[in-house]
Design an enzyme around this catalytic site. Sequence first.
Site: not given
Ligand code: BG6
Length: 467
Positions: A165, A367
């Site tokens: 990211e 993800e």
């Molecule tokens: C992504 C990141 O943006 O979202 C992760 O790569 C992150 O590191 C995930 O944990 C979920 O976001 P958040 O803010 O809910 O932890």
Amino acid sequence: MFYKELKKFPEHFLWGASTSAYQVEGAYNEDGKGMSVQDVHEPPEGITDFKIASDHYHHMKEDVKLMAELGLKAYRFSIAWTRILPNGAGEVNEKGVKFYNDLINELISHGIEPVVTMYHFDLPYELHKQGGWCNRKTIDAFVQYAKILFENYGDRVKYWLTINEQNVMINHPNAMNPGRLPTKKELYQQCHNMFVAAAKATILCHEMCPGGKIGPAPNITAIYPATCSPEDVIAADNWESIRCWLYLDVAVCGRYNSLVWAYLEEKGYTPVIEDGDMEIIAKAKPDYLGVNYYATATVSAARNDGTDCQPRNGDQQVMIGEEGVYRAAKNDHLEITDFGWMVDSIGMRVTLRRVYDRYHLPILITENGLGAKDELGEDGKIHDDYRIDYLKRHFHQAQLAVTDGVDLIGYCPWAFIDLVSTHQGYGKRYGFVYVNRGEDDLKDMRRICKDSYYWYKEVIKRNGIEE
Ligand code: BG6
């Protein structure tokens, strides 16, 4: 388009799950590890820091066993740069090298493909103090780091991801920059230097890792215009290019997106590009693309009257607008999570189609998942039917995307196990496996498989959801 029959997920589809080092490992100062920007990050009152996280460092074998029992085909994790090079460059920490060597061997012995992110938000603090990504020395440090990774693990790791990211680090820099927030001009210099670093690592990977595949892992999301007014469509195009296409155009096509370049010139944000940078960037060819997808965003035309940017905080998925570029808008067609993120499974299909249509490279979803306030019930279980529902809908759209012709090679939901969220600590859980700890109260760190774990196990076994 309606299909009479959906295509199956390909054979050897990489059903996986993801984590990142600083969010899951803990042991922030053990066995020679240096400090990263995340270790010095001061969370708001009542939110945990990243020092102990899910203590995966000490539970590694137990966690891999749970992955194996789940039937995972792949595990996407990141390496903490500061475990390998405590100061970001220079002396190597052999204990750190050994930890990931053991993890990779453990995964492979259970038939799980390691998918390694080289850098996930945790820049070594020593490099940060010297200007971080604004300083070109960080490019050299990343190249040294990359060489060590490829030398030590390149014989076993086939799937590499350079930078997690990068677009979030540039657009939402608050969680990655202790101290003063960089200016936009500095951020786009950081961005350019990261492009060069990732390109050098890509070239090195191809030279050093036989059969190794490498790609970027940006957070990509289709941007919708709030209405069919052409002005809104222009705003959506603006933001989609600035937020998403810039990153993939440089990585895949080896050039800056022309609309984004016009934006950088207009705003006075153009980076210094040194002689030879664009040649290196053009030479580096990714083999596949990691895509982190959570939600789409909806925007309307900018008014350019001083009110386009909303006076509230954004995050990876919550857009705040930018003066003269776009305004954030509501989308009444979509549900919203407890944490203010839109839920848009069809948007994932839209996103995958757009990415594949532009770049024609295999895609790994690196993800996607639902952050929720999971509770351990009195029966000792976690009934996260909302997560099952979320994933079921997204898996269905992924299958539709496969049917549309997208070359999707795998799907790694976020996250394998509960871990510390980037902004909301331990109160926002994503895992298939629950960790018995609270925000401050570490309890016993026991691992408990959630209902979604057992559901996902069946999905993997069947190579897809039930039709
Ligand atoms: C992504 C990141 O943006 O979202 C992760 O790569 C992150 O590191 C995930 O944990 C979920 O976001 P958040 O803010 O809910 O932890």
